[in-house]
Enzyme design. Sequence first.
Site, mmCIF file in Angstrom:
data_model
loop_
_atom_site.group_PDB
_atom_site.id
_atom_site.type_symbol
_atom_site.label_atom_id
_atom_site.label_comp_id
_atom_site.label_asym_id
_atom_site.label_seq_id
_atom_site.Cartn_x
_atom_site.Cartn_y
_atom_site.Cartn_z
ATOM 1 N N HIS A 119 6.121 -26.728 -22.065
ATOM 2 C CA HIS A 119 4.942 -26.887 -21.756
ATOM 3 C C HIS A 119 3.002 -27.001 -22.419
ATOM 4 C CE1 HIS A 119 6.998 -25.330 -17.549
ATOM 5 N NE2 HIS A 119 7.058 -26.700 -17.528
ATOM 6 N N CYS A 149 -16.428 -39.142 -27.972
ATOM 7 C CA CYS A 149 -16.653 -40.332 -27.589
ATOM 8 C C CYS A 149 -17.674 -40.326 -26.157
ATOM 9 C CB CYS A 149 -15.478 -41.055 -27.558
ATOM 10 S SG CYS A 149 -14.750 -40.328 -25.909
ATOM 11 N N THR A 187 11.883 -15.736 -16.313
ATOM 12 C CA THR A 187 11.394 -16.405 -15.842
ATOM 13 C C THR A 187 11.840 -17.241 -14.722
ATOM 14 O OG1 THR A 187 11.483 -19.647 -15.499
ATOM 15 C CG2 THR A 187 13.053 -18.497 -16.977
HETATM 16 C C1 BJW Z 1 10.547 -10.234 -16.690
HETATM 17 C C2 BJW Z 1 8.959 -9.367 -17.119
HETATM 18 C C3 BJW Z 1 9.969 -8.659 -18.348
HETATM 19 C C4 BJW Z 1 8.360 -9.966 -15.717
HETATM 20 N N1 BJW Z 1 10.500 -8.515 -19.068
HETATM 21 N N2 BJW Z 1 11.262 -10.453 -16.753
HETATM 22 C C5 BJW Z 1 10.164 -30.330 -5.423
HETATM 23 C C6 BJW Z 1 11.897 -29.828 -5.692
HETATM 24 C C7 BJW Z 1 11.855 -30.072 -7.475
HETATM 25 C C8 BJW Z 1 10.286 -29.668 -8.421
HETATM 26 C C9 BJW Z 1 9.228 -30.256 -7.656
HETATM 27 C C10 BJW Z 1 9.255 -30.580 -6.234
HETATM 28 N N3 BJW Z 1 8.213 -30.613 -6.382
HETATM 29 C C11 BJW Z 1 7.866 -31.402 -7.346
HETATM 30 C C12 BJW Z 1 8.105 -30.683 -8.349
HETATM 31 C C13 BJW Z 1 7.977 -31.136 -9.900
HETATM 32 C C14 BJW Z 1 7.407 -29.904 -10.527
HETATM 33 C C15 BJW Z 1 8.514 -28.596 -10.046
HETATM 34 O O1 BJW Z 1 8.378 -27.903 -10.336
HETATM 35 N N4 BJW Z 1 7.529 -28.051 -9.091
HETATM 36 C C16 BJW Z 1 8.140 -26.864 -8.410
HETATM 37 C C17 BJW Z 1 7.445 -25.333 -8.355
HETATM 38 C C18 BJW Z 1 8.400 -27.174 -7.570
HETATM 39 N N5 BJW Z 1 7.626 -30.040 -12.251
HETATM 40 C C19 BJW Z 1 6.664 -30.726 -12.269
HETATM 41 O O2 BJW Z 1 5.632 -31.415 -11.810
HETATM 42 C C20 BJW Z 1 6.868 -30.614 -13.617
HETATM 43 N N6 BJW Z 1 6.593 -32.477 -14.863
HETATM 44 C C21 BJW Z 1 7.319 -33.004 -13.982
HETATM 45 O O3 BJW Z 1 8.480 -32.646 -12.833
HETATM 46 O O4 BJW Z 1 7.204 -34.640 -14.559
HETATM 47 C C22 BJW Z 1 7.796 -35.655 -14.105
HETATM 48 C C23 BJW Z 1 7.012 -36.249 -12.574
HETATM 49 C C24 BJW Z 1 5.870 -36.791 -13.174
HETATM 50 C C25 BJW Z 1 5.168 -37.910 -12.059
HETATM 51 C C26 BJW Z 1 5.478 -37.222 -10.864
HETATM 52 C C27 BJW Z 1 6.208 -36.540 -10.524
HETATM 53 C C28 BJW Z 1 6.985 -35.704 -11.291
HETATM 54 C C29 BJW Z 1 5.610 -30.275 -14.763
HETATM 55 C C30 BJW Z 1 5.473 -28.344 -14.550
HETATM 56 C C31 BJW Z 1 4.720 -28.333 -15.102
HETATM 57 C C32 BJW Z 1 4.138 -26.539 -15.441
HETATM 58 N N7 BJW Z 1 3.492 -26.503 -15.963
HETATM 59 C C33 BJW Z 1 2.633 -25.035 -16.136
HETATM 60 C C34 BJW Z 1 1.343 -24.706 -16.626
HETATM 61 C C35 BJW Z 1 1.771 -25.055 -18.010
HETATM 62 C C36 BJW Z 1 0.103 -24.652 -17.974
HETATM 63 C C37 BJW Z 1 -0.454 -23.020 -17.950
HETATM 64 O O5 BJW Z 1 0.412 -22.260 -18.593
HETATM 65 O O6 BJW Z 1 -0.963 -23.342 -17.562
HETATM 66 O O7 BJW Z 1 4.079 -24.094 -16.470
HETATM 67 S S1 BJW Z 1 3.547 -23.921 -14.259
HETATM 68 C C38 BJW Z 1 3.190 -22.175 -14.350
HETATM 69 O O8 BJW Z 1 4.982 -22.297 -14.623
HETATM 70 C C39 BJW Z 1 4.131 -22.481 -16.524
HETATM 71 C C40 BJW Z 1 5.059 -22.058 -16.666
HETATM 72 O O9 BJW Z 1 5.565 -22.531 -18.201
HETATM 73 C C41 BJW Z 1 6.174 -21.762 -15.619
HETATM 74 C C42 BJW Z 1 7.078 -21.312 -14.818
HETATM 75 O O10 BJW Z 1 6.666 -19.986 -14.936
HETATM 76 P P1 BJW Z 1 7.522 -18.843 -15.524
HETATM 77 O O11 BJW Z 1 7.894 -19.260 -16.939
HETATM 78 O O12 BJW Z 1 9.249 -18.859 -14.927
HETATM 79 O O13 BJW Z 1 7.158 -18.159 -15.429
HETATM 80 P P2 BJW Z 1 7.037 -17.019 -13.545
HETATM 81 O O14 BJW Z 1 5.721 -15.984 -13.873
HETATM 82 O O15 BJW Z 1 7.508 -17.916 -12.678
HETATM 83 O O16 BJW Z 1 8.341 -15.770 -13.105
HETATM 84 C C43 BJW Z 1 8.167 -14.469 -14.792
HETATM 85 C C44 BJW Z 1 9.598 -14.433 -14.353
HETATM 86 O O17 BJW Z 1 9.462 -13.352 -15.053
HETATM 87 C C45 BJW Z 1 10.069 -12.976 -13.187
HETATM 88 O O18 BJW Z 1 11.535 -14.405 -13.032
HETATM 89 C C46 BJW Z 1 9.455 -11.668 -13.473
HETATM 90 O O19 BJW Z 1 10.865 -11.153 -12.413
HETATM 91 C C47 BJW Z 1 10.041 -11.805 -14.949
HETATM 92 N N8 BJW Z 1 9.263 -11.177 -15.355
HETATM 93 N N9 BJW Z 1 8.183 -9.171 -16.544
HETATM 94 C C48 BJW Z 1 11.938 -9.785 -18.208
HETATM 95 N N10 BJW Z 1 9.029 -7.304 -18.707
HETATM 96 ZN ZN ZN Z 2 -12.450 -38.634 -26.828
#
Ligand code: BJW
Ligand code: ZN
Length: 246
Positions: A119, A149, A187
Amino acid sequence: MIEIPSKLIDKLQTSEKIVFFTGAGISAESGIPTFRGEDGIWNKLSPEELANFNAFMKNPKMVWEWYQYRRKITHNSQPNAGHLAIVEFEKYFPEVTVITQNVDNLHRRAGSKIIYELHGNIEKNYCIKCKKRYDEDLNFEDGIPKCECGGLIRPDVVWFGEYLPVDQLRKSEEATISSDIFFVIGTSAVVYPAAGLVYTARQYGSFIVEINIDSTEVSKICDVTFQGKAGEVLPKILDEVRKIKS
Ligand code: BJW
Ligand code: ZN
């Protein structure tokens, strides 16, 4: 008391290729808030609403404020015992790969060698018009950094609806397919295509170990689940590895 199940000990004895697939939870103990859940920074604002290109074009100042705030937090954070334990695995296994959804650079700062960032990276930026790349020294005018630009500069992270970096995703898939053990750490596994790697690992017969303080969407397909903090569980597994390998 963290017990290491014997089936994991057996697997650690025969494995060569280890993948660590990480999310925001691994950095929680470094003081970086997660996205979702009780302590998530996005409890009040839905991630889908903020992290997308339309939101940026509509209100770049607000989105930049959020990224600048998070940059400050990540700069003041240090890798924790979880990140550091993963680096130590490199001493005991020939191939250790980190696949991370995090943009915080903490795996790199900890010293992991092979890291795929699905990401993007919060320390990088680029101009949306001419694609010129920028590091963190940006010139802000009225809260918004502009390129020479005249175009808007955005953080080099992946927002909803955007494609993941093709090479990082491809290499992640290859490492997942060939892995002997696939750790899923901190995650919620709800964001695709990243979360799909866990199912790929399952499909290709990797031994899946989850470490999370809660159960998740993928808990049911894991071979072993540890309900605990990454910074506490990973060092315990590493202790076991040291015993096996000594
Ligand atoms: C602990 C702990 C400790 C706490 N020890 N554990 C419907 C169905 C399926 C998919 C889709 C859908 N509708 C749309 C989509 C696609 C969409 C998607 O997946 N959406 C779903 C949410 C429904 N995905 C996209 O759009 C992706 N692109 C894509 O699909 O491209 C193709 C496409 C192109 C054109 C048109 C359409 C499709 C892109 C996804 C980009 C995600 N970006 C982010 C932001 C990044 C930038 C930033 O940081 O600002 O990425 S969103 C955010 O979520 C970030 C993270 O990397 C990502 C995942 O989160 P993560 O890491 O899992 O964190 P949390 O907070 O959710 O969980 C933390 C966990 O830790 C918890 O479980 C806690 O319990 C645990 N925890 N402390 C161990 N100490
Ligand atoms: Zn530029």
